[in-house]
Design an enzyme around this catalytic site. Sequence first.
Site, PDB file in Angstrom:
ATOM      1  N   TRP A 101       0.904  -1.170   0.071  1.00  0.00           N
ATOM      2  CA  TRP A 101       0.200   0.048  -0.055  1.00  0.00           C
ATOM      3  C   TRP A 101       0.981   1.058  -0.041  1.00  0.00           C
ATOM      4  O   TRP A 101       0.573   2.195  -0.814  1.00  0.00           O
ATOM      5  CB  TRP A 101      -0.985  -0.279   1.254  1.00  0.00           C
ATOM      6  CG  TRP A 101      -2.211  -0.867   0.807  1.00  0.00           C
ATOM      7  CD1 TRP A 101      -2.690  -2.134   1.740  1.00  0.00           C
ATOM      8  CD2 TRP A 101      -3.147  -0.814  -0.101  1.00  0.00           C
ATOM      9  NE1 TRP A 101      -3.565  -2.675   1.254  1.00  0.00           N
ATOM     10  CE2 TRP A 101      -3.833  -2.038  -0.011  1.00  0.00           C
ATOM     11  CE3 TRP A 101      -3.354  -0.066  -1.171  1.00  0.00           C
ATOM     12  CZ2 TRP A 101      -4.949  -2.201  -0.916  1.00  0.00           C
ATOM     13  CZ3 TRP A 101      -4.406  -0.380  -2.098  1.00  0.00           C
ATOM     14  CH2 TRP A 101      -5.058  -1.345  -1.932  1.00  0.00           C
ATOM     15  N   ASP A 178      -1.936   6.445   6.759  1.00  0.00           N
ATOM     16  CA  ASP A 178      -2.935   5.761   6.159  1.00  0.00           C
ATOM     17  C   ASP A 178      -3.372   4.635   7.041  1.00  0.00           C
ATOM     18  O   ASP A 178      -2.584   3.602   7.365  1.00  0.00           O
ATOM     19  CB  ASP A 178      -2.552   5.018   4.856  1.00  0.00           C
ATOM     20  CG  ASP A 178      -3.608   4.095   4.226  1.00  0.00           C
ATOM     21  OD1 ASP A 178      -4.621   3.745   4.873  1.00  0.00           O
ATOM     22  OD2 ASP A 178      -3.493   3.625   3.139  1.00  0.00           O
ATOM     23  N   LYS A 202     -12.839  -1.643   6.155  1.00  0.00           N
ATOM     24  CA  LYS A 202     -12.163  -2.611   7.064  1.00  0.00           C
ATOM     25  C   LYS A 202     -12.587  -2.653   8.423  1.00  0.00           C
ATOM     26  O   LYS A 202     -13.076  -3.784   8.752  1.00  0.00           O
ATOM     27  CB  LYS A 202     -10.640  -2.283   7.263  1.00  0.00           C
ATOM     28  CG  LYS A 202      -9.970  -2.199   5.743  1.00  0.00           C
ATOM     29  CD  LYS A 202     -10.218  -2.569   4.542  1.00  0.00           C
ATOM     30  CE  LYS A 202      -9.332  -2.718   3.306  1.00  0.00           C
ATOM     31  NZ  LYS A 202      -8.319  -1.734   3.017  1.00  0.00           N
TER      32      LYS A 202
HETATM   33  C1  LIG Z   1      -7.885  -1.390   1.583  1.00  0.00           C
HETATM   34  C2  LIG Z   1      -6.701  -0.381   1.610  1.00  0.00           C
HETATM   35  C3  LIG Z   1      -6.427   0.693   0.743  1.00  0.00           C
HETATM   36  C4  LIG Z   1      -7.192   0.923  -0.414  1.00  0.00           C
HETATM   37  O1  LIG Z   1      -8.534   1.301  -0.200  1.00  0.00           O
HETATM   38  P1  LIG Z   1      -9.584   1.463  -1.181  1.00  0.00           P
HETATM   39  O2  LIG Z   1     -10.870   2.093  -0.420  1.00  0.00           O
HETATM   40  O3  LIG Z   1      -9.823   0.461  -2.134  1.00  0.00           O
HETATM   41  O4  LIG Z   1      -9.191   3.087  -2.010  1.00  0.00           O
HETATM   42  C5  LIG Z   1      -5.430   1.631   0.953  1.00  0.00           C
HETATM   43  N1  LIG Z   1      -4.382   1.479   1.791  1.00  0.00           N
HETATM   44  C6  LIG Z   1      -4.590   0.465   2.979  1.00  0.00           C
HETATM   45  C7  LIG Z   1      -3.653   0.573   4.032  1.00  0.00           C
HETATM   46  C8  LIG Z   1      -5.948  -0.409   2.670  1.00  0.00           C
HETATM   47  O5  LIG Z   1      -6.082  -1.421   3.740  1.00  0.00           O
END
Ligand SMILES: *Cc1c(COP(=O)(O)O)cnc(C)c1O
Length: 367
Positions: A101, A178, A202
Amino acid sequence: MTRVYNFSAGPAALPEPVLSRAAAEMLDWHGSGMGVMEMSHRGREFGEILAHAEARLRELLAIPSSFKVLFMQGGAIAENAIVPLNLSRGGVTDHVITGLWSIKTHKEAQRYCEARVVASNEAPGERNHTALVPPAQWRLSPDAAYVHLCSNETINGLETHELPDLKALGSDAPLVIDCSSHILSRAIDWSRVGLAYGGAQKNIGPSGLTLVIVREDLLGHALPVCPSAFDYATVAANGSMYNTPPTWAIYIAGLVFDWIADQGGVAALEQRNIAKARLLYEAIDASGGWYVNRVAPGARSRMNVPFFLKDERLNDAFLAEANERGLVQLKGHKSVGGMRASIYNAMPLEGVQALVTHMREFAARHG
Ligand SMILES: *Cc1c(COP(=O)(O)O)cnc(C)c1O
Protein backbone atom coordinates in the site's frame (compact mmCIF):
# COMPACT_ATOMS: atom_id res chain seq x y z
CA MET A 1 -29.74 -18.41 9.23
CA THR A 2 -26.12 -19.39 9.72
CA ARG A 3 -23.51 -16.65 9.85
CA VAL A 4 -19.94 -17.58 8.97
CA TYR A 5 -16.71 -16.32 10.49
CA ASN A 6 -15.60 -13.98 7.72
CA PHE A 7 -11.85 -13.29 7.60
CA SER A 8 -12.07 -10.97 4.56
CA ALA A 9 -9.51 -8.16 4.39
CA GLY A 10 -12.21 -5.79 3.13
CA PRO A 11 -15.02 -5.17 2.69
CA ALA A 12 -15.05 -7.02 5.97
CA ALA A 13 -17.39 -8.44 8.59
CA LEU A 14 -19.59 -6.04 10.53
CA PRO A 15 -20.84 -6.53 14.10
CA GLU A 16 -24.08 -8.48 14.02
CA PRO A 17 -25.99 -6.04 16.29
CA VAL A 18 -25.20 -3.28 13.79
CA LEU A 19 -26.65 -5.29 10.90
CA SER A 20 -29.74 -6.20 12.92
CA ARG A 21 -30.36 -2.62 13.91
CA ALA A 22 -29.90 -1.39 10.34
CA ALA A 23 -32.36 -4.05 9.19
CA ALA A 24 -34.91 -3.01 11.80
CA GLU A 25 -34.57 0.66 10.79
CA MET A 26 -34.45 0.00 7.04
CA LEU A 27 -38.00 1.11 6.24
CA ASP A 28 -38.53 3.67 8.97
CA TRP A 29 -35.72 5.46 10.77
CA HIS A 30 -36.83 6.67 14.22
CA GLY A 31 -40.42 7.31 13.17
CA SER A 32 -39.46 9.49 10.21
CA GLY A 33 -41.46 7.26 7.87
CA MET A 34 -38.45 6.73 5.61
CA GLY A 35 -35.22 4.80 5.45
CA VAL A 36 -31.84 6.53 5.76
CA MET A 37 -30.98 5.91 2.09
CA GLU A 38 -34.05 7.89 1.05
CA MET A 39 -33.41 10.98 3.17
CA SER A 40 -32.21 14.33 1.91
CA HIS A 41 -28.70 14.90 3.17
CA ARG A 42 -29.81 18.45 3.99
CA GLY A 43 -32.76 17.35 6.12
CA ARG A 44 -32.94 17.45 9.93
CA GLU A 45 -32.87 13.65 10.26
CA PHE A 46 -29.67 13.10 8.34
CA GLY A 47 -28.15 16.15 10.01
CA GLU A 48 -28.64 14.33 13.32
CA ILE A 49 -27.11 11.12 11.95
CA LEU A 50 -24.00 12.90 10.69
CA ALA A 51 -23.53 14.96 13.86
CA HIS A 52 -23.94 11.83 15.97
CA ALA A 53 -21.37 9.87 13.94
CA GLU A 54 -18.81 12.66 14.20
CA ALA A 55 -19.36 13.20 17.92
CA ARG A 56 -19.06 9.47 18.65
CA LEU A 57 -15.89 9.16 16.57
CA ARG A 58 -14.32 12.15 18.34
CA GLU A 59 -15.14 10.57 21.70
CA LEU A 60 -13.86 7.11 20.77
CA LEU A 61 -10.54 8.32 19.37
CA ALA A 62 -10.15 11.36 21.66
CA ILE A 63 -9.74 13.59 18.61
CA PRO A 64 -8.64 17.08 19.71
CA SER A 65 -10.80 20.05 18.69
CA SER A 66 -7.91 21.36 16.58
CA PHE A 67 -8.64 18.53 14.10
CA LYS A 68 -11.39 18.48 11.49
CA VAL A 69 -13.25 15.24 10.78
CA LEU A 70 -14.16 14.96 7.08
CA PHE A 71 -16.51 12.36 5.62
CA MET A 72 -15.30 11.86 2.06
CA GLN A 73 -15.43 9.37 -0.82
CA GLY A 74 -12.98 7.63 -3.13
CA GLY A 75 -11.29 5.38 -0.59
CA ALA A 76 -7.69 5.41 0.54
CA ILE A 77 -6.54 5.05 -3.06
CA ALA A 78 -8.15 8.38 -3.95
CA GLU A 79 -6.46 9.88 -0.86
CA ASN A 80 -3.13 8.87 -2.39
CA ALA A 81 -3.81 11.76 -4.79
CA ILE A 82 -5.97 13.96 -2.57
CA VAL A 83 -3.37 14.22 0.20
CA PRO A 84 -0.57 15.54 -2.05
CA LEU A 85 -3.09 17.78 -3.87
CA ASN A 86 -3.90 19.38 -0.51
CA LEU A 87 -0.71 19.24 1.47
CA SER A 88 2.33 18.99 -0.82
CA ARG A 89 2.24 22.52 -2.30
CA GLY A 90 4.00 20.84 -5.21
CA GLY A 91 7.19 20.46 -3.17
CA VAL A 92 8.93 17.54 -1.47
CA THR A 93 7.13 14.74 0.37
CA ASP A 94 8.75 11.90 2.30
CA HIS A 95 7.50 8.32 2.03
CA VAL A 96 8.22 5.33 4.22
CA ILE A 97 7.85 2.08 2.29
CA THR A 98 6.49 -0.70 4.46
CA GLY A 99 4.58 -2.82 1.95
CA LEU A 100 2.36 -2.78 -1.10
CA TRP A 101 0.00 0.00 0.00
CA SER A 102 2.76 2.47 0.78
CA ILE A 103 4.39 1.69 -2.58
CA LYS A 104 1.10 2.61 -4.27
CA THR A 105 0.86 5.80 -2.23
CA HIS A 106 4.39 6.86 -3.19
CA LYS A 107 3.79 6.13 -6.87
CA GLU A 108 0.62 8.21 -7.01
CA ALA A 109 2.17 11.14 -5.10
CA GLN A 110 4.90 11.40 -7.76
CA ARG A 111 2.28 12.81 -10.11
CA TYR A 112 1.86 15.88 -7.90
CA CYS A 113 5.13 16.50 -6.10
CA GLU A 114 8.69 15.37 -5.56
CA ALA A 115 7.86 12.23 -3.61
CA ARG A 116 10.98 10.70 -2.05
CA VAL A 117 11.49 7.29 -0.46
CA VAL A 118 13.17 7.89 2.92
CA ALA A 119 13.10 4.29 4.14
CA SER A 120 12.14 0.95 2.63
CA ASN A 121 11.77 -2.60 3.82
CA GLU A 122 12.02 -4.09 0.35
CA ALA A 123 14.27 -7.14 0.53
CA PRO A 124 15.04 -10.16 -1.61
CA GLY A 125 12.73 -13.19 -1.73
CA GLU A 126 10.87 -14.28 1.37
CA ARG A 127 12.23 -11.37 3.42
CA ASN A 128 10.41 -8.77 1.30
CA HIS A 129 8.33 -6.42 3.52
CA THR A 130 8.76 -8.49 6.66
CA ALA A 131 10.40 -5.95 9.00
CA LEU A 132 10.05 -2.21 9.69
CA VAL A 133 12.92 0.26 9.34
CA PRO A 134 13.35 2.04 12.72
CA PRO A 135 12.42 5.75 12.43
CA ALA A 136 15.92 6.78 13.58
CA GLN A 137 17.17 5.37 10.25
CA TRP A 138 14.72 7.31 8.06
CA ARG A 139 16.54 9.80 5.82
CA LEU A 140 14.04 12.62 6.37
CA SER A 141 14.13 15.64 4.05
CA PRO A 142 14.56 19.00 5.80
CA ASP A 143 11.98 20.58 3.49
CA ALA A 144 9.29 17.88 3.33
CA ALA A 145 5.66 19.05 3.28
CA TYR A 146 4.75 15.85 5.11
CA VAL A 147 5.96 12.35 5.92
CA HIS A 148 3.68 9.51 4.80
CA LEU A 149 3.40 6.23 6.68
CA CYS A 150 0.97 3.35 6.17
CA SER A 151 0.52 2.46 9.82
CA ASN A 152 -0.95 -0.97 9.07
CA GLU A 153 0.01 -2.75 5.85
CA THR A 154 -3.07 -4.83 5.15
CA ILE A 155 -1.54 -7.10 2.52
CA ASN A 156 1.86 -7.76 4.07
CA GLY A 157 0.61 -7.84 7.66
CA LEU A 158 2.92 -5.26 9.25
CA GLU A 159 1.79 -2.76 11.86
CA THR A 160 3.59 0.23 13.32
CA HIS A 161 2.95 -0.18 17.04
CA GLU A 162 4.33 3.19 18.06
CA LEU A 163 3.93 6.16 15.76
CA PRO A 164 7.20 8.04 15.23
CA ASP A 165 7.79 11.36 16.98
CA LEU A 166 8.99 13.35 13.95
CA LYS A 167 9.90 16.37 16.09
CA ALA A 168 12.32 14.23 18.09
CA LEU A 169 13.85 13.14 14.77
CA GLY A 170 14.49 16.78 13.85
CA SER A 171 11.59 17.18 11.41
CA ASP A 172 8.84 19.79 11.53
CA ALA A 173 6.81 17.98 8.88
CA PRO A 174 3.39 16.64 9.81
CA LEU A 175 2.97 12.86 9.82
CA VAL A 176 0.30 11.56 7.46
CA ILE A 177 -0.96 8.05 8.18
CA ASP A 178 -3.00 5.65 6.09
CA CYS A 179 -4.76 3.84 8.93
CA SER A 180 -7.48 2.22 6.79
CA SER A 181 -7.05 -1.25 8.19
CA HIS A 182 -6.50 -0.56 11.90
CA ILE A 183 -8.39 2.62 12.69
CA LEU A 184 -10.42 2.19 15.91
CA SER A 185 -8.57 -1.00 16.82
CA ARG A 186 -6.27 1.02 19.09
CA ALA A 187 -5.74 4.58 20.29
CA ILE A 188 -4.03 7.20 18.09
CA ASP A 189 -1.47 9.61 19.57
CA TRP A 190 -2.69 12.82 17.92
CA SER A 191 0.34 14.77 19.13
CA ARG A 192 2.32 12.82 16.53
CA VAL A 193 -0.15 13.05 13.64
CA GLY A 194 -1.07 15.80 11.19
CA LEU A 195 -3.52 13.84 9.10
CA ALA A 196 -5.02 10.36 9.34
CA TYR A 197 -7.12 8.81 6.59
CA GLY A 198 -8.80 5.51 5.95
CA GLY A 199 -11.43 3.79 3.89
CA ALA A 200 -14.34 2.58 5.97
CA GLN A 201 -14.67 -0.97 4.70
CA LYS A 202 -12.08 -2.60 7.00
CA ASN A 203 -12.96 -1.55 10.52
CA ILE A 204 -15.81 0.94 10.22
CA GLY A 205 -18.60 0.12 7.81
CA PRO A 206 -19.55 -0.08 4.13
CA SER A 207 -17.17 0.86 1.35
CA GLY A 208 -17.83 4.24 -0.20
CA LEU A 209 -16.93 6.28 2.87
CA THR A 210 -13.45 7.63 3.56
CA LEU A 211 -12.55 9.29 6.83
CA VAL A 212 -10.03 12.11 6.89
CA ILE A 213 -9.01 13.54 10.25
CA VAL A 214 -6.80 16.55 9.67
CA ARG A 215 -5.18 19.26 11.79
CA GLU A 216 -6.86 22.53 10.99
CA ASP A 217 -3.67 24.46 10.31
CA LEU A 218 -2.88 22.14 7.36
CA LEU A 219 -5.99 23.25 5.45
CA GLY A 220 -6.11 25.92 2.79
CA HIS A 221 -3.05 25.10 0.68
CA ALA A 222 -4.56 22.92 -2.04
CA LEU A 223 -2.96 23.06 -5.49
CA PRO A 224 -5.07 25.01 -8.03
CA VAL A 225 -5.79 21.77 -9.96
CA CYS A 226 -7.28 20.08 -6.88
CA PRO A 227 -10.96 19.24 -7.56
CA SER A 228 -13.21 21.38 -5.37
CA ALA A 229 -14.93 18.30 -3.94
CA PHE A 230 -11.52 17.05 -2.77
CA ASP A 231 -10.22 20.32 -1.33
CA TYR A 232 -10.16 19.65 2.42
CA ALA A 233 -10.79 23.34 3.19
CA THR A 234 -13.93 23.29 1.04
CA VAL A 235 -15.11 19.99 2.50
CA ALA A 236 -14.50 21.28 6.04
CA ALA A 237 -16.19 24.64 5.41
CA ASN A 238 -19.27 22.78 4.18
CA GLY A 239 -19.43 20.26 7.04
CA SER A 240 -18.69 17.35 4.63
CA MET A 241 -21.72 18.47 2.57
CA TYR A 242 -20.08 20.26 -0.34
CA ASN A 243 -21.27 17.33 -2.42
CA THR A 244 -23.78 14.69 -1.38
CA PRO A 245 -21.97 12.55 1.18
CA PRO A 246 -22.33 8.74 1.27
CA THR A 247 -25.29 8.98 3.61
CA TRP A 248 -25.97 5.27 4.12
CA ALA A 249 -22.33 4.49 4.84
CA ILE A 250 -22.14 7.34 7.35
CA TYR A 251 -25.24 6.03 9.12
CA ILE A 252 -23.77 2.52 9.39
CA ALA A 253 -20.47 3.98 10.58
CA GLY A 254 -22.40 5.76 13.34
CA LEU A 255 -24.00 2.45 14.38
CA VAL A 256 -20.55 0.82 14.45
CA PHE A 257 -19.25 3.67 16.62
CA ASP A 258 -22.18 3.08 19.01
CA TRP A 259 -21.32 -0.62 19.07
CA ILE A 260 -17.69 0.15 19.92
CA ALA A 261 -18.83 2.40 22.75
CA ASP A 262 -21.08 -0.44 24.01
CA GLN A 263 -18.07 -2.78 23.99
CA GLY A 264 -16.25 -0.44 26.37
CA GLY A 265 -14.59 1.78 23.79
CA VAL A 266 -11.36 1.55 21.84
CA ALA A 267 -9.23 0.61 24.85
CA ALA A 268 -11.41 -2.44 25.55
CA LEU A 269 -11.37 -3.48 21.89
CA GLU A 270 -7.60 -3.04 21.80
CA GLN A 271 -7.23 -5.55 24.64
CA ARG A 272 -9.50 -7.97 22.81
CA ASN A 273 -7.53 -7.45 19.59
CA ILE A 274 -4.26 -8.16 21.39
CA ALA A 275 -5.70 -11.41 22.76
CA LYS A 276 -7.01 -12.48 19.34
CA ALA A 277 -3.72 -11.75 17.58
CA ARG A 278 -1.70 -13.49 20.30
CA LEU A 279 -3.82 -16.63 20.03
CA LEU A 280 -3.33 -16.82 16.26
CA TYR A 281 0.39 -16.00 16.16
CA GLU A 282 1.05 -18.45 18.98
CA ALA A 283 -0.74 -21.18 17.07
CA ILE A 284 1.37 -20.43 14.00
CA ASP A 285 4.65 -20.26 15.92
CA ALA A 286 3.87 -23.43 17.91
CA SER A 287 3.03 -25.48 14.79
CA GLY A 288 6.57 -26.76 14.35
CA GLY A 289 6.87 -25.09 10.95
CA TRP A 290 3.56 -26.44 9.65
CA TYR A 291 2.39 -22.82 9.44
CA VAL A 292 4.74 -19.86 9.03
CA ASN A 293 4.39 -16.11 9.45
CA ARG A 294 7.53 -14.35 8.24
CA VAL A 295 6.94 -10.91 9.74
CA ALA A 296 9.38 -9.79 12.47
CA PRO A 297 7.60 -10.27 15.83
CA GLY A 298 7.66 -6.57 16.74
CA ALA A 299 6.11 -5.59 13.41
CA ARG A 300 3.30 -8.13 13.27
CA SER A 301 -0.15 -6.74 12.63
CA ARG A 302 -2.95 -7.35 15.09
CA MET A 303 -5.47 -6.99 12.26
CA ASN A 304 -4.08 -8.85 9.24
CA VAL A 305 -2.22 -12.11 9.74
CA PRO A 306 -0.69 -13.63 6.60
CA PHE A 307 0.59 -17.16 6.97
CA PHE A 308 1.83 -19.97 4.77
CA LEU A 309 1.46 -23.72 4.89
CA LYS A 310 4.80 -25.51 4.85
CA ASP A 311 3.39 -27.70 2.09
CA GLU A 312 1.73 -25.29 -0.31
CA ARG A 313 0.16 -28.18 -2.25
CA LEU A 314 -2.29 -28.38 0.68
CA ASN A 315 -3.52 -24.78 0.25
CA ASP A 316 -6.71 -25.70 -1.61
CA ALA A 317 -7.59 -28.46 0.86
CA PHE A 318 -6.96 -26.08 3.79
CA LEU A 319 -9.34 -23.52 2.31
CA ALA A 320 -12.00 -26.05 1.32
CA GLU A 321 -12.04 -27.66 4.77
CA ALA A 322 -12.10 -24.21 6.40
CA ASN A 323 -15.11 -23.29 4.27
CA GLU A 324 -16.91 -26.41 5.43
CA ARG A 325 -16.49 -25.21 9.01
CA GLY A 326 -17.84 -21.74 8.18
CA LEU A 327 -14.42 -20.08 8.13
CA VAL A 328 -14.34 -18.06 4.92
CA GLN A 329 -12.17 -15.62 2.94
CA LEU A 330 -8.86 -16.99 4.22
CA LYS A 331 -7.03 -17.01 0.89
CA GLY A 332 -3.99 -14.73 0.90
CA HIS A 333 -3.59 -11.71 -1.37
CA LYS A 334 -2.47 -12.76 -4.84
CA SER A 335 0.79 -10.82 -4.57
CA VAL A 336 1.81 -12.64 -1.37
CA GLY A 337 0.10 -16.02 -1.68
CA GLY A 338 -0.65 -18.40 1.17
CA MET A 339 -3.35 -17.50 3.66
CA ARG A 340 -4.43 -14.31 5.35
CA ALA A 341 -6.73 -13.98 8.32
CA SER A 342 -8.07 -10.48 8.83
CA ILE A 343 -9.28 -10.22 12.39
CA TYR A 344 -10.73 -6.73 12.67
CA ASN A 345 -12.78 -5.36 15.56
CA ALA A 346 -15.91 -7.23 14.45
CA MET A 347 -14.20 -10.65 14.56
CA PRO A 348 -14.98 -12.22 17.94
CA LEU A 349 -12.39 -14.24 19.88
CA GLU A 350 -14.54 -17.32 19.15
CA GLY A 351 -13.85 -16.87 15.43
CA VAL A 352 -10.09 -16.92 15.99
CA GLN A 353 -10.48 -19.92 18.31
CA ALA A 354 -12.37 -21.74 15.56
CA LEU A 355 -9.61 -20.92 13.06
CA VAL A 356 -6.87 -22.12 15.40
CA THR A 357 -8.79 -25.35 16.00
CA HIS A 358 -9.10 -25.85 12.24
CA MET A 359 -5.36 -25.24 11.80
CA ARG A 360 -4.46 -27.80 14.49
CA GLU A 361 -6.87 -30.45 13.27
CA PHE A 362 -5.93 -29.93 9.62
CA ALA A 363 -2.23 -30.33 10.47
CA ALA A 364 -3.00 -33.50 12.45
CA ARG A 365 -5.12 -34.96 9.64
CA HIS A 366 -2.62 -34.21 6.91
CA GLY A 367 0.57 -34.60 8.93
C1 LIG B 1 -7.79 -1.34 1.66
C2 LIG B 1 -6.68 -0.36 1.72
C3 LIG B 1 -6.49 0.62 0.76
C4 LIG B 1 -7.38 0.75 -0.45
O1 LIG B 1 -8.60 1.26 -0.14
P1 LIG B 1 -9.67 1.64 -1.27
O2 LIG B 1 -10.89 1.88 -0.47
O3 LIG B 1 -9.79 0.49 -2.22
O4 LIG B 1 -9.21 2.87 -1.95
C5 LIG B 1 -5.44 1.50 0.91
N1 LIG B 1 -4.61 1.42 1.97
C6 LIG B 1 -4.76 0.48 2.91
C7 LIG B 1 -3.81 0.44 4.05
C8 LIG B 1 -5.79 -0.44 2.82
O5 LIG B 1 -5.95 -1.38 3.76
